[in-house]
Each structure stands twice: as structure tokens, then as C-alpha cells.
Scaffold this motif. Structure first.
Motif, mmCIF file in Angstrom:
data_model
loop_
_atom_site.group_PDB
_atom_site.id
_atom_site.type_symbol
_atom_site.label_atom_id
_atom_site.label_comp_id
_atom_site.label_asym_id
_atom_site.label_seq_id
_atom_site.Cartn_x
_atom_site.Cartn_y
_atom_site.Cartn_z
ATOM 1 N N GLN A 43 -81.364 -13.159 -12.129
ATOM 2 C CA GLN A 43 -79.466 -12.243 -11.928
ATOM 3 C C GLN A 43 -80.105 -11.756 -10.290
ATOM 4 O O GLN A 43 -80.911 -11.785 -9.914
ATOM 5 N N LEU A 44 -78.594 -11.230 -9.679
ATOM 6 C CA LEU A 44 -79.006 -10.576 -8.758
ATOM 7 C C LEU A 44 -78.110 -9.424 -9.173
ATOM 8 O O LEU A 44 -77.980 -9.199 -9.647
ATOM 9 N N GLN A 45 -79.778 -7.995 -8.849
ATOM 10 C CA GLN A 45 -79.130 -6.676 -8.512
ATOM 11 C C GLN A 45 -78.559 -6.221 -7.981
ATOM 12 O O GLN A 45 -79.714 -5.720 -6.673
ATOM 13 N N PRO A 46 -77.674 -5.060 -7.793
ATOM 14 C CA PRO A 46 -76.561 -4.172 -7.228
ATOM 15 C C PRO A 46 -78.768 -3.278 -6.740
ATOM 16 O O PRO A 46 -78.472 -2.860 -7.491
ATOM 17 N N THR A 47 -78.194 -3.024 -5.299
ATOM 18 C CA THR A 47 -79.521 -1.671 -5.208
ATOM 19 C C THR A 47 -79.054 -0.535 -4.637
ATOM 20 O O THR A 47 -79.693 0.241 -4.097
ATOM 21 N N ALA A 48 -78.329 -1.534 -3.510
ATOM 22 C CA ALA A 48 -78.008 0.409 -2.740
ATOM 23 C C ALA A 48 -76.397 -0.371 -2.209
ATOM 24 O O ALA A 48 -75.821 -1.638 -2.176
ATOM 25 N N LEU A 49 -75.957 1.437 -1.503
ATOM 26 C CA LEU A 49 -74.487 0.551 -0.746
ATOM 27 C C LEU A 49 -74.632 1.355 0.288
ATOM 28 O O LEU A 49 -75.320 2.198 1.356
ATOM 29 N N VAL A 50 -74.814 0.165 1.789
ATOM 30 C CA VAL A 50 -74.725 -0.083 2.833
ATOM 31 C C VAL A 50 -74.179 0.362 3.263
ATOM 32 O O VAL A 50 -72.900 0.022 3.872
ATOM 33 N N ASN A 51 -73.881 1.932 4.623
ATOM 34 C CA ASN A 51 -72.326 2.057 5.336
ATOM 35 C C ASN A 51 -72.776 0.933 6.774
ATOM 36 O O ASN A 51 -73.938 1.034 7.587
ATOM 37 N N LEU A 52 -71.261 0.215 7.011
ATOM 38 C CA LEU A 52 -71.805 -0.813 8.220
ATOM 39 C C LEU A 52 -71.789 0.207 9.249
ATOM 40 O O LEU A 52 -72.444 -0.621 10.216
ATOM 41 N N GLN A 53 -71.305 1.128 9.771
ATOM 42 C CA GLN A 53 -71.357 1.789 10.901
ATOM 43 C C GLN A 53 -72.569 2.639 11.444
ATOM 44 O O GLN A 53 -72.991 2.269 11.980
ATOM 45 N N THR B 58 -69.441 -8.131 0.496
ATOM 46 C CA THR B 58 -71.157 -8.969 0.155
ATOM 47 C C THR B 58 -71.710 -8.146 1.705
ATOM 48 O O THR B 58 -71.491 -8.337 2.848
ATOM 49 N N GLU B 59 -73.185 -8.369 2.018
ATOM 50 C CA GLU B 59 -74.011 -8.334 3.238
ATOM 51 C C GLU B 59 -74.426 -9.231 4.046
ATOM 52 O O GLU B 59 -73.989 -9.404 5.224
ATOM 53 N N LYS B 60 -73.407 -10.894 3.119
ATOM 54 C CA LYS B 60 -73.142 -12.292 4.297
ATOM 55 C C LYS B 60 -71.634 -11.522 5.023
ATOM 56 O O LYS B 60 -72.281 -11.319 6.358
ATOM 57 N N ASP B 61 -71.169 -10.818 4.664
ATOM 58 C CA ASP B 61 -69.747 -10.725 5.802
ATOM 59 C C ASP B 61 -70.210 -9.678 5.853
ATOM 60 O O ASP B 61 -69.626 -9.243 7.531
ATOM 61 N N ALA B 62 -70.961 -8.827 5.869
ATOM 62 C CA ALA B 62 -71.220 -7.543 7.136
ATOM 63 C C ALA B 62 -71.644 -7.673 8.086
ATOM 64 O O ALA B 62 -71.968 -7.028 8.950
ATOM 65 N N VAL B 63 -72.753 -8.616 8.548
ATOM 66 C CA VAL B 63 -73.151 -9.186 9.775
ATOM 67 C C VAL B 63 -71.723 -9.783 9.959
ATOM 68 O O VAL B 63 -72.061 -9.658 11.793
ATOM 69 N N LYS B 64 -70.655 -9.571 9.868
ATOM 70 C CA LYS B 64 -69.754 -10.496 10.799
ATOM 71 C C LYS B 64 -68.482 -8.868 11.087
ATOM 72 O O LYS B 64 -68.226 -9.397 12.054
ATOM 73 N N TRP C 84 -68.705 -0.258 3.800
ATOM 74 C CA TRP C 84 -69.871 -0.511 3.166
ATOM 75 C C TRP C 84 -70.106 -2.065 2.853
ATOM 76 O O TRP C 84 -68.978 -2.743 2.137
ATOM 77 N N TYR C 85 -71.255 -2.286 2.345
ATOM 78 C CA TYR C 85 -71.416 -3.598 1.663
ATOM 79 C C TYR C 85 -73.051 -2.908 0.351
ATOM 80 O O TYR C 85 -73.371 -2.207 0.869
ATOM 81 N N LEU C 86 -72.578 -4.206 -0.197
ATOM 82 C CA LEU C 86 -73.789 -3.790 -1.334
ATOM 83 C C LEU C 86 -74.513 -5.096 -1.488
ATOM 84 O O LEU C 86 -74.622 -6.436 -0.949
ATOM 85 N N ALA C 87 -75.909 -3.912 -1.053
ATOM 86 C CA ALA C 87 -77.164 -4.641 -1.153
ATOM 87 C C ALA C 87 -77.466 -5.157 -2.447
ATOM 88 O O ALA C 87 -77.140 -4.664 -3.657
ATOM 89 N N VAL C 88 -78.055 -6.900 -2.496
ATOM 90 C CA VAL C 88 -78.432 -7.030 -3.802
ATOM 91 C C VAL C 88 -79.285 -7.664 -3.558
ATOM 92 O O VAL C 88 -80.321 -7.998 -2.744
ATOM 93 N N ASP C 89 -80.511 -7.452 -4.515
ATOM 94 C CA ASP C 89 -82.122 -8.283 -4.567
ATOM 95 C C ASP C 89 -81.676 -8.883 -5.820
ATOM 96 O O ASP C 89 -81.510 -9.259 -6.776
ATOM 97 N N ALA C 90 -82.405 -10.291 -5.476
ATOM 98 C CA ALA C 90 -82.227 -11.359 -6.597
ATOM 99 C C ALA C 90 -83.706 -10.911 -7.678
ATOM 100 O O ALA C 90 -84.827 -10.403 -7.195
ATOM 101 N N ALA C 91 -83.872 -10.997 -8.898
ATOM 102 C CA ALA C 91 -84.674 -10.971 -9.500
ATOM 103 C C ALA C 91 -85.358 -12.161 -10.614
ATOM 104 O O ALA C 91 -84.615 -12.271 -11.604
ATOM 105 N N PRO C 92 -85.774 -12.634 -10.604
ATOM 106 C CA PRO C 92 -86.016 -13.833 -10.695
ATOM 107 C C PRO C 92 -87.130 -13.426 -12.350
ATOM 108 O O PRO C 92 -88.142 -12.460 -12.804
ATOM 109 N N SER C 93 -86.949 -14.207 -13.688
ATOM 110 C CA SER C 93 -87.441 -13.815 -14.220
ATOM 111 C C SER C 93 -89.831 -14.211 -14.515
ATOM 112 O O SER C 93 -89.979 -14.939 -13.234
ATOM 113 N N PRO C 94 -90.171 -13.540 -14.926
ATOM 114 C CA PRO C 94 -91.807 -13.718 -15.265
ATOM 115 C C PRO C 94 -91.945 -15.018 -14.714
ATOM 116 O O PRO C 94 -93.142 -15.140 -14.442
#
Length: 336
Positions: free
Chosen positions: A214-224, A290-296, A306-316
Motif C-alpha cells: 500500500q501507499l501510505q501518506p506520511t507528510a505534507l511538504v511545502n514546495l517553496q 504528487t511528489e512526482k509533479d512537485a519536482v517540476k 504542497w506535495y503529499l509524500a507517500v511511502d510504499a508499505a509492502p507486506s511482511p
């Protein structure tokens, strides 16, 4: 609705006109199955890397969460002290030469959005080139590595691989299970029987035929400013302009809804190029992308973007399986 959006809708929801594309599908299947047969027979020029190479890809058109999973794999390997490199086609990138080493301070139009995101997040050595074999050779020539990850490249059969991981969107599945242009498949569904692992993005539990992540939202990051805020930074019910130029923008919009915000969706083409004018929305609301859009967009971002940082959380189970594969592929001296 754009033609690409109409095709996606037809592939996943059905449309009688797709029958007209079956002759083209037959030709497409013949070409891609022929390429794979030649690869398996060892015909043609196939480059065998001197270090293990893992392909992370999909057999469908559109986003399946490859970049977040690759980020997880990089960080997981780096924690074990492994020297990891990445190769990518660099879709949309316009470097002055190929192959091209991506650096964190480069522009997205030079490096490509996803490669730049990966380098900025992890600092990993990354080389882009549509010829992935050439990219691997250049990467190994630049510094010593223990392991290489290929961002996509499932169908790049001039490059040998030690593992193939296929990602599937758990909600959308494989659509009508037909190949291009009559369906979303890059290769026939039987291709899944030959890969090393299948991962379902968005699945809540492992399946008989694959692992969950799953992709878990972890933080909001300001682009500026780069300031990080918790995901409860905006109150419940906050209206926001939601920007997504990814393979499946609806998944991003639904994620924002699960955070109890009210997104005004703005879907752009995958790897879209942005400008101030394109993102000049009314009414005036915070923008979350998305973070992918933010780099542009950092160069012209407003204070409330802001961009929404997400991290992958694979199963154990996948983590255990992946570690077992590393133990099999790598010399014991490299593992903790």
C-alpha cells in the motif's frame, strides 16, 4: 474527454467498439511474443550485467506505483549497506547526451520527473537512457555497485535480468485482459506466469498469486520552503486544488479523500509539463500535488503549494521474500 481517457475507460469498463481493434491486437501480440521467444532462446545481442539486476515493471499501460516501491527497495538495501544503482528510460527527459547521470540539482525537463524524484529522495546513482543496457554499462563504469534496479524495462529484452517484479493496481486489475490497442496489456496475461513476484498496489492482504503493498501518506511538504507538516495539517473538510499528472490520477484524488479533505481534482497527462498559467486555479485554495509533479513546479511554486509524500508499505511476507532473494543473489560478505 481526451482520446487516451476514452481508451482507458473502454479498457476497464468495456465498449463494443474495441472489437474493431482485435486485428491490431493480434499483430501486437505476435510482435511482443516473438521478442520474448528470441530473448529466451538467447538470440540477438543480450547484455548480462556483472551484478544482480532487478526489473520493477508492469504489463499494463498506466501507473501502478513503481516509483514508491523502488524507493522502498533502495532504502531497504541501503540500510543493509548495499550499494544500489538505478537505470531508467527517463521518459520525457531531454538531456544533452545519452546516457545521462541524473543529479539532484538538475531540472526535471533535463532529468525526467521520476528519475529526479528518486535521486532527490535517496541520493542513489541513477542513469537514464532508452537503451537500458547502455545505461547499466555507464552506471557501472561510473562507480562500483552491488545491485541495480531497473525502473520498468520489462519488455526491454536486450537487457538480461535476475529478478522480475510486476506491479498491478489492485482496484483496476488488468481491465479486459486484452493487449494493446484493444486492452491495457503490454504483454499477454500469460506473461505473469514467468515473473518472480507479483505485487498488488492497494491490496489489504497478500493473495495466492501475489503480495500486497500500500501507499501510505506520511507528510505534507511545502514546495517553496521544504517545510514538512503532518498529514493532519489541514482540518477535516478543507477544500484544496488537487493536481496529479500520473498514470492513475484518480488514485491520488481518492487518497486525499481518505484524509477527509475535499479535493477539487485537476487531472493532467502522465509526465505533464506545468506552468504558472496551467495551475492558476479559482477559487484561491491551497494546492496539493504528487511528489512526482512537485519536482517540476518548485521553480514557480506559490507559498501555499504542497506535495503529499507517500511511502510504499509492502507486506511482511514480501519483505521476507525480498530478503531471501538478496541472500541468493549477492555474496554473503555483502549481507549483514
Amino acid at each position: 474527454m481526451a482520446m487516451s481517457d476514452r481508451l482507458l475507460t473502454a479498457w476497464y469498463e468495456g465498449h463494443p467498439a474495441l472489437k474493431l481493434l482485435q486485428p491490431l491486437e493480434w499483430l501486437y501480440r505476435r510482435v511482443v511474443t516473438g521478442k520474448r521467444k528470441r530473448f529466451l532462446a538467447g538470440e540477438g545481442e543480450i547484455y548480462q550485467p556483472p551484478v544482480p539486476l532487478i526489473v520493477v515493471g508492469n504489463i499494463t499501460v498506466g501507473g501502478t506505483g513503481k516509483t514508491p516501491l523502488i524507493l522502498w527497495m533502495i532504502q531497504h538495501c541501503q540500510r543493509s549497506g548495499l550499494r544500489v544503482g538505478v537505470v531508467s528510460r527517463g521518459y520525457g527527459a531531454k538531456p544533452p547526451q545519452l546516457p545521462w547521470r541524473v543529479k539532484a540539482d538538475q531540472d526535471a525537463d533535463v532529468a525526467g520527473d521520476e528519475p529526479l524524484l528518486i535521486v532527490q529522495r535517496t541520493g542513489v546513482p541513477l542513469m537514464i537512457d532508452p537503451d537500458r543496457s547502455r545505461a547499466v554499462k555507464a552506471l557501472l563504469a561510473s562507480e562500483p555497485l552491488d545491485l541495480i534496479l531497473s525502473d520498468d524495462g520489462m519488455q526491454h529484452y536486450r537487457l538480461a535480468r535476475h529478478l522480475e517484479l510486476v506491479l498491478i493496481d489492485a482496484a483496476r486489475g488488468l481491465g479486459n485482459q486484452r493487449c494493446l490497442p484493444a486492452g491495457p496489456l503490454r504483454e499477454p496475461i500469460e506473461r505473469l506466469q514467468s515473473v518472480d513476484a507479483v505485487l498488488y498496489n492497494g491490496a489489504t492482504a497478500d493473495r495466492i498469486d501475489g503480495f500486497a503493498f500500500q501507499l501510505q501518506p506520511t507528510a505534507l511538504v511545502n514546495l517553496q520552503s521544504g517545510e514538512r507538516r503532518p498529514i493532519d495539517h489541514f482540518p477535516s473538510g478543507q477544500a484544496i486544488h488537487a493536481v496529479a499528472g500520473i498514470g492513475n490520477p484518480q488514485r491520488f484524488f481518492k487518497t486525499l479523500e481518505t484524509l477527509h479533505w475535499r479535493p477539487v481534482p485537476h487531472a493532467f497527462a502522465d509526465h505533464a509539463e506545468y506552468s504558472v498559467q496551467a495551475l492558476n486555479f479559482t477559487p484561491s485554495l491551497p494546492v496539493v500535488m504528487t511528489e512526482k509533479d512537485a519536482v517540476k513546479c518548485r521553480a514557480f511554486a506559490a507559498a501555499d503549494w504542497w506535495y503529499l509524500a507517500v511511502d510504499a508499505a509492502p507486506s511482511p511476507a514480501f519483505v521476507a521474500w525480498f530478503d531471501s532473494q538478496l541472500m541468493r543473489l549477492l555474496p554473503a560478505r555483502l549481507l549483514p
